[in-house]
Write a protein that holds these residues in place. Structure first.
Motif, mmCIF file in Angstrom:
data_model
loop_
_atom_site.group_PDB
_atom_site.id
_atom_site.type_symbol
_atom_site.label_atom_id
_atom_site.label_comp_id
_atom_site.label_asym_id
_atom_site.label_seq_id
_atom_site.Cartn_x
_atom_site.Cartn_y
_atom_site.Cartn_z
ATOM 1 N N ARG A 5 0.823 -1.207 0.000
ATOM 2 C CA ARG A 5 0.000 0.000 0.000
ATOM 3 C C ARG A 5 0.857 1.257 0.000
ATOM 4 O O ARG A 5 0.582 2.198 -0.730
ATOM 5 C CB ARG A 5 -0.912 0.026 1.223
ATOM 6 C CG ARG A 5 -1.970 -0.992 1.208
ATOM 7 C CD ARG A 5 -2.917 -0.709 2.353
ATOM 8 N NE ARG A 5 -3.755 0.419 2.045
ATOM 9 C CZ ARG A 5 -4.889 0.296 1.406
ATOM 10 N NH1 ARG A 5 -5.304 -0.878 0.997
ATOM 11 N NH2 ARG A 5 -5.624 1.344 1.152
ATOM 12 N N SER A 54 0.933 4.114 -2.949
ATOM 13 C CA SER A 54 0.600 5.527 -2.832
ATOM 14 C C SER A 54 1.789 6.372 -3.253
ATOM 15 O O SER A 54 1.631 7.457 -3.798
ATOM 16 C CB SER A 54 0.143 5.870 -1.422
ATOM 17 O OG SER A 54 1.154 5.595 -0.513
ATOM 18 N N THR A 55 3.013 5.858 -3.027
ATOM 19 C CA THR A 55 4.178 6.594 -3.491
ATOM 20 C C THR A 55 4.176 6.695 -5.008
ATOM 21 O O THR A 55 4.380 7.757 -5.577
ATOM 22 C CB THR A 55 5.468 5.886 -3.058
ATOM 23 O OG1 THR A 55 5.426 5.693 -1.672
ATOM 24 C CG2 THR A 55 6.674 6.689 -3.447
ATOM 25 N N LYS A 72 1.750 6.460 -7.003
ATOM 26 C CA LYS A 72 0.663 7.276 -7.536
ATOM 27 C C LYS A 72 1.011 8.755 -7.489
ATOM 28 O O LYS A 72 0.358 9.564 -8.128
ATOM 29 C CB LYS A 72 -0.613 7.026 -6.752
ATOM 30 C CG LYS A 72 -1.257 5.735 -7.208
ATOM 31 C CD LYS A 72 -2.527 5.467 -6.465
ATOM 32 C CE LYS A 72 -2.962 4.047 -6.758
ATOM 33 N NZ LYS A 72 -4.128 3.682 -5.983
ATOM 34 N N LEU A 86 -7.828 15.717 -15.382
ATOM 35 C CA LEU A 86 -7.480 15.102 -14.111
ATOM 36 C C LEU A 86 -6.739 13.778 -14.297
ATOM 37 O O LEU A 86 -5.948 13.371 -13.471
ATOM 38 C CB LEU A 86 -8.768 14.878 -13.321
ATOM 39 C CG LEU A 86 -8.679 15.120 -11.836
ATOM 40 C CD1 LEU A 86 -8.136 16.507 -11.564
ATOM 41 C CD2 LEU A 86 -10.056 14.978 -11.224
ATOM 42 N N LYS A 142 5.407 -7.170 -10.119
ATOM 43 C CA LYS A 142 4.304 -7.277 -11.071
ATOM 44 C C LYS A 142 2.998 -6.858 -10.411
ATOM 45 O O LYS A 142 2.209 -6.116 -10.985
ATOM 46 C CB LYS A 142 4.192 -8.720 -11.569
ATOM 47 C CG LYS A 142 4.949 -8.924 -12.832
ATOM 48 C CD LYS A 142 4.545 -10.188 -13.551
ATOM 49 C CE LYS A 142 4.360 -11.370 -12.649
ATOM 50 N NZ LYS A 142 4.592 -12.649 -13.310
ATOM 51 N N THR A 143 2.783 -7.343 -9.191
ATOM 52 C CA THR A 143 1.540 -6.996 -8.492
ATOM 53 C C THR A 143 1.432 -5.490 -8.328
ATOM 54 O O THR A 143 0.400 -4.899 -8.613
ATOM 55 C CB THR A 143 1.516 -7.653 -7.105
ATOM 56 O OG1 THR A 143 1.942 -8.992 -7.265
ATOM 57 C CG2 THR A 143 0.140 -7.629 -6.525
ATOM 58 N N ASN A 191 0.743 -3.816 -11.637
ATOM 59 C CA ASN A 191 -0.586 -4.150 -12.124
ATOM 60 C C ASN A 191 -1.646 -3.341 -11.416
ATOM 61 O O ASN A 191 -2.613 -2.892 -12.008
ATOM 62 C CB ASN A 191 -0.873 -5.626 -11.895
ATOM 63 C CG ASN A 191 -0.722 -6.395 -13.170
ATOM 64 O OD1 ASN A 191 -0.831 -5.822 -14.248
ATOM 65 N ND2 ASN A 191 -0.469 -7.675 -13.061
ATOM 66 N N LYS A 192 -1.432 -3.178 -10.116
ATOM 67 C CA LYS A 192 -2.432 -2.453 -9.338
ATOM 68 C C LYS A 192 -2.536 -1.008 -9.764
ATOM 69 O O LYS A 192 -3.608 -0.421 -9.680
ATOM 70 C CB LYS A 192 -2.079 -2.506 -7.848
ATOM 71 C CG LYS A 192 -2.472 -3.813 -7.218
ATOM 72 C CD LYS A 192 -2.560 -3.663 -5.737
ATOM 73 C CE LYS A 192 -3.091 -4.953 -5.145
ATOM 74 N NZ LYS A 192 -3.633 -4.765 -3.828
ATOM 75 N N ARG A 208 -1.940 0.105 -12.714
ATOM 76 C CA ARG A 208 -2.172 0.183 -14.145
ATOM 77 C C ARG A 208 -3.196 1.254 -14.500
ATOM 78 O O ARG A 208 -3.002 2.059 -15.398
ATOM 79 C CB ARG A 208 -2.697 -1.162 -14.619
ATOM 80 C CG ARG A 208 -2.243 -1.590 -15.962
ATOM 81 C CD ARG A 208 -2.758 -2.996 -16.187
ATOM 82 N NE ARG A 208 -1.687 -3.976 -16.158
ATOM 83 C CZ ARG A 208 -0.939 -4.238 -17.223
ATOM 84 N NH1 ARG A 208 -1.134 -3.612 -18.345
ATOM 85 N NH2 ARG A 208 0.017 -5.132 -17.146
ATOM 86 N N PHE A 244 5.526 -3.844 -19.370
ATOM 87 C CA PHE A 244 6.539 -4.657 -18.714
ATOM 88 C C PHE A 244 7.421 -5.336 -19.719
ATOM 89 O O PHE A 244 6.920 -5.901 -20.682
ATOM 90 C CB PHE A 244 5.871 -5.808 -17.979
ATOM 91 C CG PHE A 244 5.465 -5.433 -16.634
ATOM 92 C CD1 PHE A 244 6.329 -5.593 -15.587
ATOM 93 C CD2 PHE A 244 4.222 -4.905 -16.417
ATOM 94 C CE1 PHE A 244 5.943 -5.235 -14.331
ATOM 95 C CE2 PHE A 244 3.837 -4.551 -15.167
ATOM 96 C CZ PHE A 244 4.697 -4.713 -14.116
#
Lengths: 399, 284
Positions: A185, A189-190, A192, A227, A252-253, A256-257, A259, A267
């Motif tokens: 998590r 957030s980093t 993002k 936005l 990968k996870t 992917n999250k 994405r 990738f």
């Protein structure tokens, strides 16, 4: 108290005069009548991010509970350990402790007595080191209601502050922890926070009306960036090396999250070093041509994840690939440099902890000269995101 | 030294509907005593939002709730000045609505923050999912909350809080919150409940569940959480799952790959396929 605050600062927890004043204000108001509430209160005041919880707990333990020889992780083993059991047996045999005590007394109370005996025997004083406790004699101190060691909130169902701290529940969120499924998590957030780019093509209605009104009705259109984040991300993963194994799936996870947060996340895979080709599948059977790869360079953020640890020849020599049948003459570092030039906004993440780089492999340093390198910890990923943002800003403005 | 912990009538002790661990209870009480906004972060399903409602219920206060959206600028949480309505009234008359076009107050509507500030009693103010707003909005909001006052710009009128509300802010960490924002809050990360706590939580919802059934379910649940699915099951999924099993009259949660009603626990297709041991062709 100054020592405690200093300790927090040295542990890398951001400090502000506001916090300190607030802390004193709370103490004076009687917010923290016992060590458990002191612990919670201090944490609320000083620690704002879960990454710092672990460091805070360590400093708190050192400062308020005394850095006893007994590591709190050994709590269980202490109770079952020989010295404590023998002491218990002696006490019961000599009649100093009634046998019912084993049933009626709280564990903490027994421990407290045990430590009193031990301390009296050794004549040891922790003196100024401990803040809680009678004259700092017991490393566990006491201010609980029953004199039975620190009890949380006077109810036996809860652990002591010591136990809470001992469990180190927040260690997986600490800034120096490597990427794990537990702290995904934070990483997400980093990532993002990668700064959005894109054309300013959305009409800003409010500002347009305001400006138009100011112009006396002369319509002035104001556009803003939409936005949606239009960052394109390319991730190159080294899925060959042993040191990369634990990370390939996680990486990968993670990507992917995120994405959907970006316009595109792609990738590719490589083994140890790059020689003109990367692969679209983890088995490295579908090659992607160098030209295609480099073509998207300017507008794509590139993240390379690999240990950068290889035989120097793989990086520096002609025909250096680990694949013995290679027909590629150009040495690895030339390819990497081309990649770096094609992707002005790029960063290399290394699963090997930063402090191991200098002696782990000479190639890490060489690649570090080409790419900005961070390690694959929460802190490293944060730095990497900040670096990409900074670089990206320059490139986008130039474009 | 006066002990405001003991003397403070505003002391939150949890409620019968909500499992509260001692740590969180003290944190809430410290935040109330220090009059600081309490920012709760943590995984979905750890009861962040619910906590605000339970505090209100336990202390018999009303809740003002603001569910944040990315388009919020902050001001609409304080007040909205309905210019269109006023323009309309001035042209066509306000009829028998009782609004007076000459009185601007008839066209100002207070948002959750405005209501919490203007009402006579103390309220719980919940700012839910603050991370959806952008960082400027967050900073504006914090200014308002810290001062306990905001200005209605149109008439330059300052609204002061009659009673400081108890402020609970939740964040799902979709984006990182800005440092100044964090600085002004008390922040608490709610860890995911362990098995013992989870037993109590489930019991609150299903008081009559047999012990063996519950423990078998929790074992499967925590095993699945460990397996690193893309979306690991959380408290809400566990409760749904147990509810589904009980409604379906299933005797036990099953073992290995035969977990009953797996669809309530795992939501993503990929996770379910992974659970069933089918390796789908990789996406990249």
């Amino acid at each position: 108290m100054i020592g405690f605050i200093d300790g927090l600062m040295r542990a890398g927890i951001p400090m502000s005069v506001h916090y300190i004043l607030e802390f004193y204000r709370g103490l004076r108001a009687g917010i923290a009548p016992d060590v458990d509430r002191l612990f919670l209160f201090a944490r609320l005041v000083f620690v704002k991010k879960v990454e710092h919880y672990d460091a805070f707990e360590q400093v708190f333990r050192h400062f308020f509970l005394g850095d006893s020889a007994v590591k709190p992780e050994d709590w269980e083993s202490l109770l079952t350990g020989k010295p404590f059991q023998e002491w218990l047996r002696r006490e019961v045999e000599s009649g100093r402790l009634p046998p019912e005590a084993l049933r009626d007394f709280e564990t903490e109370e027994l421990l407290e007595r045990f430590w009193r005996t031990v301390m009296a025997q050794d004549g040891e004083h922790h003196g100024g080191n401990t803040w809680v406790g009678t004259g700092g004699r017991s490393p566990y101190g006491h201010s609980g209601r029953h004199g039975g060691g620190i009890r949380v909130y006077g109810e036996s169902v809860h652990g002591t502050a010591q136990k809470v701290i001992g469990a180190r529940r927040y260690i997986q969120y600490s800034d120096d922890t490597p990427l794990k499924s537990d702290n995904l998590r934070q990483v997400l957030s980093t990532l993002k926070s990668l700064r959005p780019v894109g054309p300013e093509n959305e009409l800003d209605v409010d500002t347009t009306i305001e400006r138009t009104a100011k112009n006396g009705g002369e319509i002035e259109l104001v556009f803003q960036r939409e936005l949606r984040n239009r960052v394109e991300l390319m991730v190159l993963v080294d899925n060959g090396g042993y040191s990369m194994l634990p990370y390939v799936d996680l990486v990968k996870t993670v990507f992917n999250k995120i994405r959907d947060c970006f316009r595109d996340v792609r990738f590719y895979y490589f083994h140890n070093c790059i020689y003109g080709t990367v692969y679209a599948d983890p088995q490295r059977r579908q090659p992607v041509s160098w030209e295609n790869l480099l073509a998207s360079g300017k507008k794509t953020r590139l993240i390379i994840i690999g240990d950068a640890n290889m035989a120097p020849a793989e990086l520096m020599a002609s025909y250096g690939s680990i694949d013995p049948a290679t027909a590629i003459r150009k040495p690895g570092f030339v390819w990497l440099r081309e990649l770096r030039e094609a992707f002005p906004v790029s960063v290399w993440l290394n699963p090997i902890p930063r402090n191991h780089w200098p002696w782990n492999s000479p190639t890490i340093g060489r690649i570090g000269d080409i790419f900005h390198m961070e390690d694959l910890t929460l802190g490293g990923i944060k730095n990497a995101a900040a670096y990409l943002n900074l670089q990206g800003q320059g490139v986008d403005q130039a474009a | 030294m006066p002990n405001i912990q003991e003397s403070n009538p505003m002391r939150f002790e949890g409620t019968d509907r909500y499992y509260l661990n001692a740590e969180l209870r003290e944190i809430v009480n410290i935040a109330i005593a220090m009059e600081k906004p309490l920012l709760l972060t943590g995984e979905a399903g750890t009861g962040k939002t619910q906590l605000a409602f339970e505090i209100a219920r336990a202390l018999h206060l009303a809740v003002e709730e603001a569910r944040c959206k990315s388009t919020f600028k902050g001001e609409e949480l304080c007040y909205v000045y309905d210019t269109v309505l006023r323009l309309n009234d001035s042209r066509f008359g306000s009829g028998d609505t009782g609004r007076d076009v000459n009185n601007i107050w008839d066209y100002i509507r207070f948002g959750p923050i405005g209501r919490a500030f203007t009402c006579e009693d103390r309220r719980v103010l919940l700012l839910d999912e603050i991370d959806k707003t952008d960082s400027d909005t967050q900073d504006n909001l914090l200014d308002v909350l810290e001062d306990g006052a905001f200005i209605i710009r149109e008439i330059n009128h300052k609204i002061r809080a009659k009673q400081r509300p108890i402020i609970i802010i939740t964040s799902n960490a979709k984006r990182e919150l800005s440092d100044p924002f964090l600085r002004r809050c008390f922040c608490h990360y709610i860890p995911f409940p362990g098995p013992e706590e989870m037993v109590k939580i489930v019991r609150l919802h299903y008081p009559d569940i047999p012990d063996a059934f519950l423990h078998a379910s929790l074992e499967t649940f925590y095993r699945l959480r460990e397996e690193g699915f893309e979306k690991p099951p959380a408290t809400a999924e566990l409760l749904d799952w147990i509810g589904a099993m009980r409604a379906g009259g299933v005797r036990g949660p099953g073992a290995g790959k035969d977990v009953a009603h797996i669809g309530t626990l795992l939501k993503r297709t990929q996770d379910i396929l992974k659970f069933k041991g089918i390796r789908k062709a990789l996406r990249f």
